[in-house]
Write an enzyme that holds these catalytic residues in place. Sequence first.
Site, short mmCIF file in Angstrom:
data_model
loop_
_atom_site.label_atom_id
_atom_site.label_comp_id
_atom_site.label_asym_id
_atom_site.label_seq_id
_atom_site.Cartn_x
_atom_site.Cartn_y
_atom_site.Cartn_z
N ASN A 248 0.86 -1.20 0.00
CA ASN A 248 0.00 0.00 0.00
C ASN A 248 0.89 1.24 0.00
O ASN A 248 1.53 1.54 1.00
CB ASN A 248 -0.89 -0.05 1.25
CG ASN A 248 -1.66 1.24 1.48
OD1 ASN A 248 -1.83 2.05 0.56
ND2 ASN A 248 -2.12 1.44 2.71
N LYS B 64 -0.04 4.29 -0.11
CA LYS B 64 -0.70 5.47 0.47
C LYS B 64 -0.53 6.66 -0.49
O LYS B 64 -0.53 6.46 -1.70
CB LYS B 64 -0.16 5.77 1.88
CG LYS B 64 -0.09 4.51 2.74
CD LYS B 64 0.16 4.81 4.19
CE LYS B 64 0.41 3.50 4.91
NZ LYS B 64 0.28 3.62 6.35
N HIS C 102 -9.19 0.90 5.69
CA HIS C 102 -7.86 1.11 6.30
C HIS C 102 -8.03 2.03 7.50
O HIS C 102 -8.87 2.94 7.49
CB HIS C 102 -6.92 1.72 5.26
CG HIS C 102 -5.49 1.73 5.72
ND1 HIS C 102 -5.01 2.67 6.59
CD2 HIS C 102 -4.45 0.90 5.45
CE1 HIS C 102 -3.73 2.42 6.84
NE2 HIS C 102 -3.36 1.34 6.15
N GLU D 69 -6.48 4.51 8.46
CA GLU D 69 -6.38 5.95 8.14
C GLU D 69 -7.69 6.47 7.57
O GLU D 69 -8.07 7.62 7.82
CB GLU D 69 -5.20 6.17 7.17
CG GLU D 69 -3.86 5.97 7.87
CD GLU D 69 -2.73 5.45 7.00
OE1 GLU D 69 -2.82 5.54 5.76
OE2 GLU D 69 -1.75 4.94 7.57
N GLU E 126 -4.81 -5.28 11.14
CA GLU E 126 -3.79 -4.25 11.28
C GLU E 126 -3.97 -3.51 12.60
O GLU E 126 -4.77 -2.56 12.68
CB GLU E 126 -3.89 -3.24 10.13
CG GLU E 126 -3.68 -3.84 8.76
CD GLU E 126 -3.15 -2.79 7.80
OE1 GLU E 126 -2.04 -2.98 7.31
OE2 GLU E 126 -3.83 -1.78 7.58
N GLY F 156 2.97 2.06 10.72
CA GLY F 156 3.88 3.19 10.51
C GLY F 156 4.65 3.59 11.75
O GLY F 156 5.28 4.65 11.78
N SER G 264 4.00 -2.44 10.28
CA SER G 264 5.48 -2.44 10.33
C SER G 264 6.10 -3.78 9.92
O SER G 264 7.10 -4.20 10.51
CB SER G 264 5.97 -2.00 11.71
OG SER G 264 5.53 -0.68 11.99
C1 PEP Z 1 -0.39 0.00 6.25
O1 PEP Z 1 -0.38 1.12 5.75
O2 PEP Z 1 -1.39 -0.70 6.10
C2 PEP Z 1 0.77 -0.43 7.03
C3 PEP Z 1 0.71 -1.60 7.60
O3 PEP Z 1 1.84 0.43 7.09
P1 PEP Z 1 3.31 0.08 7.68
O4 PEP Z 1 3.75 -1.21 7.05
O5 PEP Z 1 4.16 1.23 7.29
O6 PEP Z 1 3.15 -0.07 9.16
#
Ligand code: PEP
Length: 254
Positions: free
Chosen positions: A9, A11, A98, A100, A170, A176, A216
Amino acid sequence: MRKKIIAGNWKMNKNLEEGMGLVSEISNMLKDEYQGSALALIIPPFIHINAVSKLIADNSKLGLGAQNCSNHQSGAFTGEVSAEMLKSCGCTYVVIGHSERREYFNENNAWLAQKINAALASHLTPIYCCGETLAEREKEEHFTVLQKQISEGLFHLSAAQIQHVVIAYEPVWAIGTGKTASTAQAQEIHAFIRGLIAQKYSDAIAQEITIQYGGSVKPENAAELFAAADIDGALVGGAALQSRSFVDIIKAMA
Ligand code: PEP
């Protein structure tokens, strides 16, 4: 045998030139280095989708997804992008819910259920994201939060429909932040989600649903996560913005 999916992803990152460069590198590296059977998804911003679609057309290891879609099929919804449009530009997957989107755009479970319907109606596979915040985990509310997200977002679907959905767990506190859930923490939640699906539908259906982990994920922790019984891949943010790290995560899935 469940489908294993590693999704990158992006973003709101990468201009067109940077994005095309990244996809070309990933595609070439996968052709040279990866013999496994996982599907790798590129999930770029909407505006790059058509160009990415053309670039990956000759690589069966790569697929294409979008980061969001409208809950409407078409009409006077300025600024929105429909599932049907995504399908017509080469997408086969779409991320729904997601954290966000939930946090910054106030998307709630009922709204997301409509987006799931829109995606399925256009024959896109939704990747439905769920996960608790740090405060919720500290109060030990994570199972309740996940149960609500899964039931309100997905349990209106028929047994036939749910089989076309991918779930991504998640934990918001791991996105992040550089903080990954331990393999044991992630496996516990994946097994819990699979149990919810089994209760609502059947064990056979639950066993076929792909559940990705996100938060992450990097080359250093991917293999251990992927070895867990109920973790069927990853939704990757930061580490998907570089070809080497994204391909190394894919290679961690045999
Ligand atoms: C995500 O954006 O779904 C995500 C898991 O980001 P990151 O891997 O940077 O934590």
